[in-house]
Design a protein around this motif. Structure first.
Motif: not given
Ligand SMILES: C[S@@+](CC[C@H](N)C(=O)[O-])C[C@H]1O[C@@H](n2cnc3c(N)ncnc32)[C@H](O)[C@@H]1O
Length: 246
Positions: A13-26
């Motif tokens: 989870a932490l590895d994947v989360l670090r790759q997700l863009p800012n402000d990309s989910v609601d």
């Protein structure tokens, strides 16, 4: 037909989360490994999740999962990192729901506040079938802690939701994960996400949050470390996207 979509990421989870863009989910709605299941540190850290959470009379033999043996300090540090990344990827005003049991309620509320979320409340999930406790009370509730990224965004999502839900864990052929959340519960909870928004669950398990999100017209992004459970989630999400809710 809904235009909701889903994505499952494979890995930590932490590895994947670090790759997700800012402000990309609601919204973030998640059910992490509780790292609980015992009164002493030894009973929490020396037993597998299966041993801790599956009763001996359970009528199933589902796969175990890892990541459930941290002590309290380790859980606080790890959850703070996870929820900090969740805050970064969530749009301003977006909600967080994170599940815990009674033992982990203090540490989970500390973690979400340390991560920068504004703590808003506790939503109990009442389970009608809970083991009796001789000399005391049944532990018949788990809890979804509710927080927001800054102010509540009632303008985008003017819902007024109940503060308590009753639902039984899936049984028989509907039980596909050892700590599975009921769909009827999750379908109510995902309504805290803005309509047609995207819900993120970094501990997707069998994909219950995602199935509920799709059923309620929200898109879904999930992360799951266990290949066995990721396959279960992908199968359920594929069916949900076609309108079959399992
Ligand atoms: C409590 S279960 C979620 C169950 C889910 N709510 C359901 O209804 O099926 C937590 C899940 O997190 C996964 N997990 C544990 N550590 C993880 C990590 N570091 N990254 C991603 N997933 C992880 C486990 O494999 C497990 O499936």
């Amino acid at each position: 037909m809904s235009s909701a979509t889903w994505t499952m990421f494979d890995g930590d989870a932490l590895d994947v989360l670090r790759q997700l863009p800012n402000d990309s989910v609601d919204a973030v709605i998640t059910d992490p490994p509780y790292n609980s299941g015992g009164a002493s540190s030894t009973s929490r850290t020396n037993q597998t999740a299966r041993k801790k959470y599956v009763s001996s009379d359970a009528q199933h033999d589902l796969p175990d999962f890892t990541g459930d043996q941290r002590d309290q300090r380790g859980y606080l540090a790890w959850m703070t990192l996870i929820l900090g990344q969740c805050l970064r990827v969530t749009r301003t005003g977006g909600p967080l729901l994170v599940f815990c049991d009674f033992r982990q309620l203090p540490v989970t509320s500390d973690a979400l506040q340390a991560a920068g979320w504004v703590w808003r409340g506790v939503v109990p999930w009442h389970k009608p079938i809970a083991r009796p406790q001789l000399g005391g009370f049944r532990r018949s509730c788990e809890y979804a802690l509710w927080a927001t990224n800054g102010p509540v965004d009632a303008a985008r999502n003017p819902v007024s939701l109940p503060g308590l839900y009753t639902a039984s864990q899936p049984r028989g052929s509907h039980r596909v994960h050892i700590t599975q959340k009921p769909l009827e519960l999750m379908r109510e909870l995902v309504k805290v996400c803005v309509p047609e928004g995207t819900v993120l669950d970094p501990f997707a398990g069998s994909g219950s949050t995602g199935v509920a999100a799709l059923a309620e017209g929200r898109s879904f992004q999930g992360v799951e470390l266990s290949p066995a459970y990721r396959r279960v989630a992908e199968s359920r999400l594929s069916q949900a996207a076609l309108g079959t809710i399992v």
